[in-house]
Design an enzyme around this catalytic site. Structure first.
Site, short mmCIF file in Angstrom:
data_model
loop_
_atom_site.label_atom_id
_atom_site.label_comp_id
_atom_site.label_asym_id
_atom_site.label_seq_id
_atom_site.Cartn_x
_atom_site.Cartn_y
_atom_site.Cartn_z
N ASP A 121 0.85 -1.19 0.00
CA ASP A 121 0.00 0.00 0.00
C ASP A 121 0.90 1.25 0.00
OD1 ASP A 121 -3.24 0.42 1.09
OD2 ASP A 121 -1.88 2.16 1.04
N THR A 175 -15.88 -2.38 -9.38
CA THR A 175 -17.10 -1.78 -8.84
C THR A 175 -18.27 -1.94 -9.81
OG1 THR A 175 -18.08 0.38 -8.36
CG2 THR A 175 -16.18 0.40 -9.78
N ASP A 176 -19.49 -1.86 -9.28
CA ASP A 176 -20.67 -1.88 -10.16
C ASP A 176 -20.82 -0.57 -10.94
OD1 ASP A 176 -21.44 -0.23 -8.04
OD2 ASP A 176 -23.31 -1.28 -7.60
N GLU A 177 -20.06 0.47 -10.53
CA GLU A 177 -20.24 1.79 -11.16
C GLU A 177 -19.81 1.78 -12.62
OE1 GLU A 177 -19.26 5.12 -8.65
OE2 GLU A 177 -19.53 3.93 -6.83
N TYR A 180 -14.01 8.47 -11.95
CA TYR A 180 -13.70 7.26 -11.15
C TYR A 180 -14.13 6.00 -11.89
CZ TYR A 180 -14.57 3.53 -7.73
OH TYR A 180 -14.62 2.31 -7.08
N ALA A 237 -14.91 5.57 -14.98
CA ALA A 237 -14.23 5.41 -16.27
C ALA A 237 -12.85 4.79 -16.06
CB ALA A 237 -14.12 6.76 -16.98
N LYS A 263 -11.94 2.88 -13.51
CA LYS A 263 -12.08 1.47 -13.09
C LYS A 263 -12.45 0.61 -14.30
CE LYS A 263 -11.89 -0.17 -9.52
NZ LYS A 263 -10.77 -0.72 -8.71
N ASN A 288 -30.87 7.27 -0.86
CA ASN A 288 -29.96 7.95 0.07
C ASN A 288 -30.71 8.56 1.26
OD1 ASN A 288 -27.80 7.29 -1.53
ND2 ASN A 288 -27.70 9.29 -2.54
N HIS A 294 -24.36 12.63 -11.42
CA HIS A 294 -24.72 11.71 -10.33
C HIS A 294 -25.56 10.53 -10.84
CE1 HIS A 294 -26.13 11.66 -5.84
NE2 HIS A 294 -25.55 10.54 -6.21
N TYR A 346 -17.39 20.96 1.21
CA TYR A 346 -18.75 21.26 1.67
C TYR A 346 -19.15 22.68 1.27
CZ TYR A 346 -22.76 21.81 4.70
OH TYR A 346 -24.02 22.05 5.15
P1 NAD Z 1 -9.99 3.08 -0.11
O1 NAD Z 1 -9.88 4.41 -0.79
O2 NAD Z 1 -10.52 3.00 1.27
O3 NAD Z 1 -8.54 2.39 -0.08
C1 NAD Z 1 -7.68 2.41 -1.18
C2 NAD Z 1 -6.29 1.96 -0.71
O4 NAD Z 1 -5.42 1.95 -1.85
C3 NAD Z 1 -5.67 2.91 0.33
O5 NAD Z 1 -5.11 2.16 1.38
C4 NAD Z 1 -4.59 3.63 -0.46
O6 NAD Z 1 -3.48 4.02 0.33
C5 NAD Z 1 -4.20 2.58 -1.50
N1 NAD Z 1 -3.63 3.19 -2.69
C6 NAD Z 1 -4.13 4.24 -3.41
N2 NAD Z 1 -3.30 4.53 -4.43
C7 NAD Z 1 -2.26 3.65 -4.36
C8 NAD Z 1 -1.09 3.43 -5.15
N3 NAD Z 1 -0.82 4.22 -6.20
N4 NAD Z 1 -0.26 2.42 -4.82
C9 NAD Z 1 -0.54 1.64 -3.74
N5 NAD Z 1 -1.62 1.81 -2.95
C10 NAD Z 1 -2.47 2.79 -3.26
O7 NAD Z 1 -10.81 2.18 -1.12
P2 NAD Z 1 -11.87 1.02 -0.81
O8 NAD Z 1 -13.20 1.61 -0.64
O9 NAD Z 1 -11.31 0.10 0.21
O10 NAD Z 1 -11.87 0.29 -2.23
C11 NAD Z 1 -10.94 -0.77 -2.51
C12 NAD Z 1 -11.19 -1.29 -3.91
O11 NAD Z 1 -12.52 -1.78 -4.00
C13 NAD Z 1 -11.05 -0.22 -5.00
O12 NAD Z 1 -10.44 -0.83 -6.11
C14 NAD Z 1 -12.48 0.18 -5.30
O13 NAD Z 1 -12.60 0.61 -6.64
C15 NAD Z 1 -13.20 -1.13 -5.08
N6 NAD Z 1 -14.63 -1.03 -4.67
C16 NAD Z 1 -14.99 -0.21 -3.63
C17 NAD Z 1 -16.32 -0.17 -3.24
C18 NAD Z 1 -16.77 0.67 -2.07
O14 NAD Z 1 -17.97 0.78 -1.81
N7 NAD Z 1 -15.87 1.27 -1.29
C19 NAD Z 1 -17.28 -0.92 -3.92
C20 NAD Z 1 -16.87 -1.74 -4.97
C21 NAD Z 1 -15.53 -1.79 -5.34
P1 TYD Z 2 -20.52 7.60 -1.70
O1 TYD Z 2 -20.43 7.04 -0.33
O2 TYD Z 2 -19.58 8.70 -2.10
O3 TYD Z 2 -20.41 6.36 -2.71
P2 TYD Z 2 -20.65 6.30 -4.33
O4 TYD Z 2 -20.62 7.67 -4.88
O5 TYD Z 2 -19.49 5.49 -4.77
O6 TYD Z 2 -21.97 5.62 -4.51
O7 TYD Z 2 -21.99 8.15 -1.93
C1 TYD Z 2 -23.13 7.31 -1.76
C2 TYD Z 2 -24.35 8.10 -2.19
O8 TYD Z 2 -24.54 9.17 -1.27
C3 TYD Z 2 -24.19 8.75 -3.56
O9 TYD Z 2 -25.45 8.72 -4.23
C4 TYD Z 2 -23.81 10.18 -3.25
C5 TYD Z 2 -24.50 10.44 -1.93
N1 TYD Z 2 -23.80 11.40 -1.02
C6 TYD Z 2 -24.50 12.48 -0.47
O10 TYD Z 2 -25.70 12.67 -0.73
N2 TYD Z 2 -23.84 13.32 0.37
C7 TYD Z 2 -22.52 13.15 0.69
O11 TYD Z 2 -21.94 13.97 1.45
C8 TYD Z 2 -21.83 12.02 0.14
C9 TYD Z 2 -20.37 11.78 0.45
C10 TYD Z 2 -22.51 11.17 -0.71
#
Ligand code: NAD
Ligand code: TYD
Length: 361
Positions: free
Chosen positions: A34, A131-133, A166, A168, A170, A265, A300, A357
Protein backbone atom coordinates in the site's frame (compact mmCIF):
# COMPACT_ATOMS: atom_id res chain seq x y z
CA UNK A 1 2.29 -22.52 0.82
CA UNK A 2 0.68 -19.60 -1.02
CA UNK A 3 2.38 -16.24 -1.26
CA UNK A 4 -0.30 -13.60 -1.75
CA UNK A 5 0.13 -9.97 -2.65
CA UNK A 6 -2.86 -7.90 -1.53
CA UNK A 7 -2.70 -4.30 -2.79
CA UNK A 8 -4.53 -1.48 -1.02
CA UNK A 9 -4.68 -3.51 2.20
CA UNK A 10 -4.45 -0.41 4.40
CA UNK A 11 -7.68 0.97 2.93
CA UNK A 12 -11.27 0.20 3.86
CA UNK A 13 -12.10 -3.04 2.01
CA UNK A 14 -8.46 -4.13 1.71
CA UNK A 15 -8.01 -4.12 5.49
CA UNK A 16 -10.96 -6.50 5.89
CA UNK A 17 -9.58 -8.77 3.16
CA UNK A 18 -6.10 -8.80 4.74
CA UNK A 19 -7.59 -9.53 8.19
CA UNK A 20 -9.69 -12.41 6.84
CA UNK A 21 -6.81 -14.03 4.93
CA UNK A 22 -4.20 -13.57 7.70
CA UNK A 23 -6.50 -15.13 10.31
CA UNK A 24 -8.04 -17.85 8.16
CA UNK A 25 -4.90 -19.02 6.33
CA UNK A 26 -1.95 -19.13 8.75
CA UNK A 27 -0.09 -21.26 6.19
CA UNK A 28 -0.15 -18.46 3.57
CA UNK A 29 2.24 -15.51 3.50
CA UNK A 30 0.18 -12.33 3.10
CA UNK A 31 2.05 -9.31 1.73
CA UNK A 32 0.03 -6.12 2.05
CA UNK A 33 1.31 -3.52 -0.41
CA UNK A 34 0.00 0.00 0.00
CA UNK A 35 1.25 3.51 -0.81
CA UNK A 36 -0.50 4.92 2.29
CA UNK A 37 -2.25 7.75 0.46
CA UNK A 38 -4.74 9.87 2.42
CA UNK A 39 -7.03 6.78 2.38
CA UNK A 40 -4.48 4.27 3.65
CA UNK A 41 -4.26 3.80 7.41
CA UNK A 42 -2.22 1.14 9.19
CA UNK A 43 -4.37 1.66 12.28
CA UNK A 44 -6.98 -0.39 10.36
CA UNK A 45 -4.78 -3.47 10.85
CA UNK A 46 -3.53 -3.08 14.43
CA UNK A 47 -5.05 -6.40 15.51
CA UNK A 48 -3.10 -8.48 12.96
CA UNK A 49 0.11 -6.52 12.33
CA UNK A 50 2.24 -8.82 14.53
CA UNK A 51 1.04 -12.08 13.01
CA UNK A 52 3.94 -14.17 11.63
CA UNK A 53 2.29 -14.67 8.22
CA UNK A 54 1.81 -10.91 7.61
CA UNK A 55 4.18 -8.42 5.96
CA UNK A 56 3.58 -4.78 5.06
CA UNK A 57 5.32 -3.13 2.10
CA UNK A 58 4.94 0.60 1.47
CA UNK A 59 5.04 1.09 -2.30
CA UNK A 60 3.22 2.73 -5.18
CA UNK A 61 1.65 0.33 -7.69
CA UNK A 62 2.61 2.75 -10.47
CA UNK A 63 6.30 2.03 -9.78
CA UNK A 64 6.77 -0.83 -12.23
CA UNK A 65 10.37 -1.65 -11.28
CA UNK A 66 9.33 -1.89 -7.64
CA UNK A 67 6.36 -4.14 -8.49
CA UNK A 68 8.72 -6.47 -10.37
CA UNK A 69 11.08 -6.52 -7.38
CA UNK A 70 8.24 -7.27 -4.93
CA UNK A 71 6.90 -10.12 -7.09
CA UNK A 72 10.38 -11.65 -7.03
CA UNK A 73 11.34 -10.94 -3.42
CA UNK A 74 8.19 -12.58 -2.02
CA UNK A 75 7.84 -15.18 -4.78
CA UNK A 76 4.23 -14.12 -5.29
CA UNK A 77 1.81 -16.64 -6.79
CA UNK A 78 -1.47 -14.83 -6.21
CA UNK A 79 -2.45 -11.15 -6.46
CA UNK A 80 -5.63 -9.62 -5.04
CA UNK A 81 -5.66 -6.07 -6.35
CA UNK A 82 -7.67 -3.48 -4.40
CA UNK A 83 -5.35 -0.43 -4.45
CA UNK A 84 -7.17 2.44 -6.13
CA UNK A 85 -8.40 5.96 -5.84
CA UNK A 86 -11.98 5.29 -4.82
CA UNK A 87 -13.99 8.47 -4.22
CA UNK A 88 -16.21 9.84 -7.01
CA UNK A 89 -16.17 13.44 -5.71
CA UNK A 90 -12.36 13.50 -5.71
CA UNK A 91 -12.32 12.09 -9.25
CA UNK A 92 -14.45 15.01 -10.42
CA UNK A 93 -11.89 17.45 -9.02
CA UNK A 94 -8.74 15.54 -9.97
CA UNK A 95 -9.26 12.99 -12.78
CA UNK A 96 -5.55 12.65 -13.60
CA UNK A 97 -4.77 10.99 -10.28
CA UNK A 98 -7.51 8.45 -10.98
CA UNK A 99 -6.14 7.61 -14.43
CA UNK A 100 -2.65 7.32 -13.00
CA UNK A 101 -3.43 5.00 -10.10
CA UNK A 102 -6.40 3.04 -11.38
CA UNK A 103 -5.34 2.60 -15.00
CA UNK A 104 -1.55 2.89 -15.10
CA UNK A 105 -1.13 1.37 -11.63
CA UNK A 106 -3.19 -1.68 -12.58
CA UNK A 107 -1.28 -2.02 -15.85
CA UNK A 108 2.03 -1.81 -14.01
CA UNK A 109 0.95 -4.58 -11.63
CA UNK A 110 -0.36 -6.77 -14.46
CA UNK A 111 2.88 -6.39 -16.38
CA UNK A 112 5.02 -7.11 -13.30
CA UNK A 113 3.01 -10.30 -12.62
CA UNK A 114 3.28 -11.33 -16.26
CA UNK A 115 7.00 -10.67 -16.27
CA UNK A 116 7.58 -12.69 -13.07
CA UNK A 117 5.30 -15.60 -13.90
CA UNK A 118 6.69 -15.71 -17.46
CA UNK A 119 4.00 -17.98 -18.91
CA UNK A 120 4.11 -20.41 -15.95
CA UNK A 121 0.44 -19.87 -15.17
CA UNK A 122 -0.21 -23.11 -13.25
CA UNK A 123 -1.43 -22.28 -9.72
CA UNK A 124 -1.28 -18.52 -10.34
CA UNK A 125 -4.12 -15.97 -9.94
CA UNK A 126 -4.50 -12.28 -10.67
CA UNK A 127 -7.74 -11.12 -9.04
CA UNK A 128 -8.88 -7.57 -9.75
CA UNK A 129 -11.46 -5.93 -7.49
CA UNK A 130 -13.82 -3.57 -9.28
CA UNK A 131 -17.10 -1.78 -8.84
CA UNK A 132 -20.67 -1.88 -10.16
CA UNK A 133 -20.24 1.79 -11.16
CA UNK A 134 -18.59 0.70 -14.44
CA UNK A 135 -22.03 -0.40 -15.69
CA UNK A 136 -23.40 3.15 -15.53
CA UNK A 137 -26.79 4.03 -14.06
CA UNK A 138 -30.14 2.24 -13.96
CA UNK A 139 -33.58 3.76 -14.26
CA UNK A 140 -35.74 4.41 -11.22
CA UNK A 141 -39.03 3.03 -12.50
CA UNK A 142 -40.65 2.27 -9.12
CA UNK A 143 -39.73 5.43 -7.24
CA UNK A 144 -42.40 5.22 -4.55
CA UNK A 145 -42.46 1.51 -3.77
CA UNK A 146 -40.37 -0.59 -1.47
CA UNK A 147 -36.97 -1.70 -2.75
CA UNK A 148 -36.10 -2.75 -5.40
CA UNK A 149 -36.63 0.60 -7.04
CA UNK A 150 -36.49 -0.58 -10.63
CA UNK A 151 -36.97 -3.58 -12.84
CA UNK A 152 -33.44 -3.69 -14.28
CA UNK A 153 -30.30 -4.98 -12.58
CA UNK A 154 -26.62 -5.06 -13.51
CA UNK A 155 -25.60 -8.47 -14.82
CA UNK A 156 -22.07 -9.67 -15.64
CA UNK A 157 -23.06 -9.20 -19.30
CA UNK A 158 -24.32 -5.62 -18.94
CA UNK A 159 -22.29 -3.39 -21.30
CA UNK A 160 -19.94 -0.92 -19.63
CA UNK A 161 -21.19 2.67 -19.59
CA UNK A 162 -19.24 4.63 -16.94
CA UNK A 163 -20.11 8.27 -16.23
CA UNK A 164 -17.66 9.56 -13.62
CA UNK A 165 -13.87 9.83 -13.98
CA UNK A 166 -13.70 7.26 -11.15
CA UNK A 167 -15.89 4.70 -12.90
CA UNK A 168 -14.23 5.41 -16.27
CA UNK A 169 -10.83 4.68 -14.73
CA UNK A 170 -12.08 1.47 -13.09
CA UNK A 171 -13.71 0.38 -16.37
CA UNK A 172 -10.42 0.91 -18.16
CA UNK A 173 -8.53 -1.15 -15.59
CA UNK A 174 -11.09 -3.97 -15.87
CA UNK A 175 -10.56 -4.03 -19.65
CA UNK A 176 -6.78 -4.27 -19.20
CA UNK A 177 -7.16 -7.23 -16.83
CA UNK A 178 -9.40 -9.08 -19.29
CA UNK A 179 -7.00 -8.19 -22.12
CA UNK A 180 -4.15 -9.86 -20.19
CA UNK A 181 -6.27 -12.99 -19.92
CA UNK A 182 -7.29 -13.00 -23.56
CA UNK A 183 -3.92 -11.97 -25.00
CA UNK A 184 -1.33 -13.61 -22.75
CA UNK A 185 -3.39 -16.33 -21.04
CA UNK A 186 -2.95 -14.80 -17.58
CA UNK A 187 -5.29 -16.52 -15.05
CA UNK A 188 -7.42 -13.52 -14.10
CA UNK A 189 -10.61 -12.93 -12.16
CA UNK A 190 -12.65 -9.72 -12.03
CA UNK A 191 -15.44 -8.89 -9.61
CA UNK A 192 -17.78 -5.90 -9.65
CA UNK A 193 -19.26 -5.13 -6.26
CA UNK A 194 -21.94 -2.74 -5.04
CA UNK A 195 -21.45 -0.03 -2.37
CA UNK A 196 -19.76 -1.32 0.79
CA UNK A 197 -20.29 -0.10 4.34
CA UNK A 198 -18.85 -1.08 7.71
CA UNK A 199 -15.94 -0.34 10.08
CA UNK A 200 -12.76 1.46 8.88
CA UNK A 201 -14.33 3.30 5.94
CA UNK A 202 -12.76 6.68 5.24
CA UNK A 203 -15.21 9.39 6.40
CA UNK A 204 -15.56 11.08 3.03
CA UNK A 205 -18.05 8.35 2.06
CA UNK A 206 -21.74 8.74 2.90
CA UNK A 207 -22.20 6.38 5.86
CA UNK A 208 -19.16 7.14 8.07
CA UNK A 209 -19.32 10.85 7.20
CA UNK A 210 -22.94 11.12 8.26
CA UNK A 211 -22.51 9.04 11.44
CA UNK A 212 -19.68 11.34 12.50
CA UNK A 213 -21.59 14.51 11.57
CA UNK A 214 -24.69 13.39 13.49
CA UNK A 215 -22.56 12.70 16.53
CA UNK A 216 -21.09 16.20 16.34
CA UNK A 217 -24.36 17.97 15.42
CA UNK A 218 -22.98 19.01 12.01
CA UNK A 219 -25.04 19.40 8.80
CA UNK A 220 -25.67 16.30 6.67
CA UNK A 221 -25.12 17.37 3.04
CA UNK A 222 -27.61 15.32 1.00
CA UNK A 223 -26.85 15.69 -2.73
CA UNK A 224 -29.81 16.75 -4.88
CA UNK A 225 -33.10 15.42 -3.53
CA UNK A 226 -31.59 12.37 -1.86
CA UNK A 227 -33.43 10.12 -4.33
CA UNK A 228 -30.42 8.30 -5.76
CA UNK A 229 -30.45 4.60 -5.00
CA UNK A 230 -27.46 2.50 -3.96
CA UNK A 231 -27.20 -1.23 -3.25
CA UNK A 232 -25.38 -1.70 0.07
CA UNK A 233 -23.26 -4.65 1.21
CA UNK A 234 -21.56 -5.14 4.57
CA UNK A 235 -17.82 -5.05 3.94
CA UNK A 236 -17.08 -8.35 5.73
CA UNK A 237 -19.49 -10.07 3.34
CA UNK A 238 -17.52 -8.59 0.43
CA UNK A 239 -14.31 -9.96 1.95
CA UNK A 240 -15.96 -13.40 2.31
CA UNK A 241 -16.98 -13.28 -1.36
CA UNK A 242 -13.40 -12.38 -2.36
CA UNK A 243 -12.13 -15.41 -0.43
CA UNK A 244 -14.60 -17.76 -2.15
CA UNK A 245 -13.93 -16.34 -5.63
CA UNK A 246 -10.15 -16.23 -5.22
CA UNK A 247 -10.11 -19.94 -4.35
CA UNK A 248 -12.98 -21.33 -6.43
CA UNK A 249 -13.82 -18.80 -9.15
CA UNK A 250 -13.65 -19.83 -12.79
CA UNK A 251 -10.45 -18.45 -14.36
CA UNK A 252 -11.13 -15.62 -16.82
CA UNK A 253 -14.60 -15.04 -15.38
CA UNK A 254 -16.38 -12.03 -13.95
CA UNK A 255 -18.68 -12.19 -10.91
CA UNK A 256 -21.04 -9.51 -9.65
CA UNK A 257 -21.19 -9.14 -5.86
CA UNK A 258 -24.16 -7.52 -4.13
CA UNK A 259 -26.73 -8.03 -1.46
CA UNK A 260 -30.03 -7.23 -3.24
CA UNK A 261 -30.27 -4.36 -0.76
CA UNK A 262 -31.30 -1.12 -2.44
CA UNK A 263 -31.83 2.07 -0.48
CA UNK A 264 -32.59 5.66 -1.42
CA UNK A 265 -29.96 7.95 0.07
CA UNK A 266 -32.51 9.94 2.07
CA UNK A 267 -33.90 6.75 3.65
CA UNK A 268 -30.39 5.66 4.66
CA UNK A 269 -29.83 9.09 6.20
CA UNK A 270 -33.01 8.70 8.27
CA UNK A 271 -31.94 5.25 9.47
CA UNK A 272 -28.55 6.66 10.47
CA UNK A 273 -30.12 9.55 12.36
CA UNK A 274 -32.49 7.22 14.22
CA UNK A 275 -29.74 4.74 15.08
CA UNK A 276 -27.14 7.29 16.23
CA UNK A 277 -29.71 9.22 18.30
CA UNK A 278 -30.93 6.00 19.95
CA UNK A 279 -27.42 4.78 20.76
CA UNK A 280 -26.44 8.19 22.15
CA UNK A 281 -29.59 8.26 24.28
CA UNK A 282 -31.06 11.28 22.46
CA UNK A 283 -34.86 11.57 22.09
CA UNK A 284 -36.11 10.44 18.66
CA UNK A 285 -35.97 13.27 16.11
CA UNK A 286 -33.13 15.16 17.85
CA UNK A 287 -30.92 15.23 14.75
CA UNK A 288 -33.57 15.46 11.99
CA UNK A 289 -32.82 19.16 11.50
CA UNK A 290 -29.27 18.35 10.37
CA UNK A 291 -30.49 17.14 6.96
CA UNK A 292 -29.30 19.78 4.47
CA UNK A 293 -30.06 19.46 0.76
CA UNK A 294 -27.08 20.69 -1.27
CA UNK A 295 -26.11 21.02 -4.95
CA UNK A 296 -26.17 17.65 -6.66
CA UNK A 297 -23.01 15.79 -7.64
CA UNK A 298 -22.16 16.36 -11.34
CA UNK A 299 -23.18 13.34 -13.42
CA UNK A 300 -24.72 11.71 -10.33
CA UNK A 301 -25.76 8.14 -11.26
CA UNK A 302 -29.40 7.61 -10.31
CA UNK A 303 -29.50 3.95 -9.37
CA UNK A 304 -27.13 1.02 -8.93
CA UNK A 305 -28.48 -2.49 -8.38
CA UNK A 306 -26.45 -5.68 -8.67
CA UNK A 307 -27.75 -9.11 -9.61
CA UNK A 308 -25.38 -11.55 -7.89
CA UNK A 309 -27.30 -14.71 -8.83
CA UNK A 310 -24.33 -16.14 -10.74
CA UNK A 311 -22.13 -15.98 -7.63
CA UNK A 312 -24.83 -17.63 -5.51
CA UNK A 313 -25.59 -20.39 -8.02
CA UNK A 314 -22.00 -21.21 -9.01
CA UNK A 315 -20.07 -20.67 -5.79
CA UNK A 316 -22.74 -20.67 -3.09
CA UNK A 317 -21.96 -17.21 -1.69
CA UNK A 318 -24.70 -15.16 -0.02
CA UNK A 319 -24.56 -12.17 2.32
CA UNK A 320 -24.51 -13.26 5.96
CA UNK A 321 -26.05 -10.11 7.47
CA UNK A 322 -29.35 -8.32 7.08
CA UNK A 323 -28.93 -4.57 6.49
CA UNK A 324 -30.49 -3.67 9.87
CA UNK A 325 -27.87 -5.81 11.68
CA UNK A 326 -25.04 -4.44 9.56
CA UNK A 327 -26.02 -0.82 10.16
CA UNK A 328 -26.36 -1.38 13.90
CA UNK A 329 -22.88 -2.96 14.04
CA UNK A 330 -21.47 -0.16 11.90
CA UNK A 331 -22.92 2.73 13.89
CA UNK A 332 -21.84 1.11 17.16
CA UNK A 333 -18.32 0.63 15.79
CA UNK A 334 -17.91 4.29 14.78
CA UNK A 335 -19.33 5.51 18.08
CA UNK A 336 -17.00 3.21 20.03
CA UNK A 337 -13.94 4.08 17.93
CA UNK A 338 -14.09 7.86 18.05
CA UNK A 339 -10.31 8.04 18.41
CA UNK A 340 -9.85 6.28 15.06
CA UNK A 341 -12.22 8.83 13.53
CA UNK A 342 -10.62 11.83 15.28
CA UNK A 343 -7.16 10.87 14.03
CA UNK A 344 -8.48 11.13 10.48
CA UNK A 345 -10.80 14.09 10.76
CA UNK A 346 -8.31 16.38 12.48
CA UNK A 347 -5.61 18.20 10.49
CA UNK A 348 -5.45 18.24 6.70
CA UNK A 349 -8.69 16.37 6.16
CA UNK A 350 -10.69 18.95 8.08
CA UNK A 351 -9.68 21.64 5.56
CA UNK A 352 -10.38 19.37 2.58
CA UNK A 353 -13.86 18.59 3.89
CA UNK A 354 -14.64 22.23 4.68
CA UNK A 355 -13.67 23.21 1.09
CA UNK A 356 -15.70 20.37 -0.40
CA UNK A 357 -18.75 21.26 1.67
CA UNK A 358 -18.48 25.03 1.09
CA UNK A 359 -18.53 24.41 -2.67
CA UNK A 360 -21.98 22.84 -2.41
CA UNK A 361 -24.23 24.88 -0.12
P1 NAD B 1 -9.99 3.08 -0.11
O1 NAD B 1 -9.88 4.41 -0.79
O2 NAD B 1 -10.52 3.00 1.27
O3 NAD B 1 -8.54 2.39 -0.08
C1 NAD B 1 -7.68 2.41 -1.18
C2 NAD B 1 -6.29 1.96 -0.71
O4 NAD B 1 -5.42 1.95 -1.85
C3 NAD B 1 -5.67 2.91 0.33
O5 NAD B 1 -5.11 2.16 1.38
C4 NAD B 1 -4.59 3.63 -0.46
O6 NAD B 1 -3.48 4.02 0.33
C5 NAD B 1 -4.20 2.58 -1.50
N1 NAD B 1 -3.63 3.19 -2.69
C6 NAD B 1 -4.13 4.24 -3.41
N2 NAD B 1 -3.30 4.53 -4.43
C7 NAD B 1 -2.26 3.65 -4.36
C8 NAD B 1 -1.09 3.43 -5.15
N3 NAD B 1 -0.82 4.22 -6.20
N4 NAD B 1 -0.26 2.42 -4.82
C9 NAD B 1 -0.54 1.64 -3.74
N5 NAD B 1 -1.62 1.81 -2.95
C10 NAD B 1 -2.47 2.79 -3.26
O7 NAD B 1 -10.81 2.18 -1.12
P2 NAD B 1 -11.87 1.02 -0.81
O8 NAD B 1 -13.20 1.61 -0.64
O9 NAD B 1 -11.31 0.10 0.21
O10 NAD B 1 -11.87 0.29 -2.23
C11 NAD B 1 -10.94 -0.77 -2.51
C12 NAD B 1 -11.19 -1.29 -3.91
O11 NAD B 1 -12.52 -1.78 -4.00
C13 NAD B 1 -11.05 -0.22 -5.00
O12 NAD B 1 -10.44 -0.83 -6.11
C14 NAD B 1 -12.48 0.18 -5.30
O13 NAD B 1 -12.60 0.61 -6.64
C15 NAD B 1 -13.20 -1.13 -5.08
N6 NAD B 1 -14.63 -1.03 -4.67
C16 NAD B 1 -14.99 -0.21 -3.63
C17 NAD B 1 -16.32 -0.17 -3.24
C18 NAD B 1 -16.77 0.67 -2.07
O14 NAD B 1 -17.97 0.78 -1.81
N7 NAD B 1 -15.87 1.27 -1.29
C19 NAD B 1 -17.28 -0.92 -3.92
C20 NAD B 1 -16.87 -1.74 -4.97
C21 NAD B 1 -15.53 -1.79 -5.34
P1 TYD C 1 -20.52 7.60 -1.70
O1 TYD C 1 -20.43 7.04 -0.33
O2 TYD C 1 -19.58 8.70 -2.10
O3 TYD C 1 -20.41 6.36 -2.71
P2 TYD C 1 -20.65 6.30 -4.33
O4 TYD C 1 -20.62 7.67 -4.88
O5 TYD C 1 -19.49 5.49 -4.77
O6 TYD C 1 -21.97 5.62 -4.51
O7 TYD C 1 -21.99 8.15 -1.93
C1 TYD C 1 -23.13 7.31 -1.76
C2 TYD C 1 -24.35 8.10 -2.19
O8 TYD C 1 -24.54 9.17 -1.27
C3 TYD C 1 -24.19 8.75 -3.56
O9 TYD C 1 -25.45 8.72 -4.23
C4 TYD C 1 -23.81 10.18 -3.25
C5 TYD C 1 -24.50 10.44 -1.93
N1 TYD C 1 -23.80 11.40 -1.02
C6 TYD C 1 -24.50 12.48 -0.47
O10 TYD C 1 -25.70 12.67 -0.73
N2 TYD C 1 -23.84 13.32 0.37
C7 TYD C 1 -22.52 13.15 0.69
O11 TYD C 1 -21.94 13.97 1.45
C8 TYD C 1 -21.83 12.02 0.14
C9 TYD C 1 -20.37 11.78 0.45
C10 TYD C 1 -22.51 11.17 -0.71
Amino acid sequence: MKHLLITGGAGFIGSHVVRLFVNKYPEYRIVNLDALTYAGNLANLKDIEDKPNYTFVKADICDYERMCAVMQEYDIDGVIHLAAESHVDRSIKDPFTFARTNVMGTLSLLQAARQYWDGRWEGKRFYHISTDEVYGALRLDRPEGDAPYGSEFFLETTPYNPHSPYSASKASSDHFVRAYHDTYGMPTLVTNCSNNYGPYQFPEKLIPLFINNIRHGKPLPVYGKGENVRDWLYVVDHARAIDVIFHNGNIGDTYNIGGFNEWKNIDIVKVLIRTVDRLLGNPEGTSDHLITYVTDRAGHDLRYAIDSTKLKNELGWEPSLQFEEGIELTVRWYLENQEWMDNITSGAYEKYYADMYRGRV
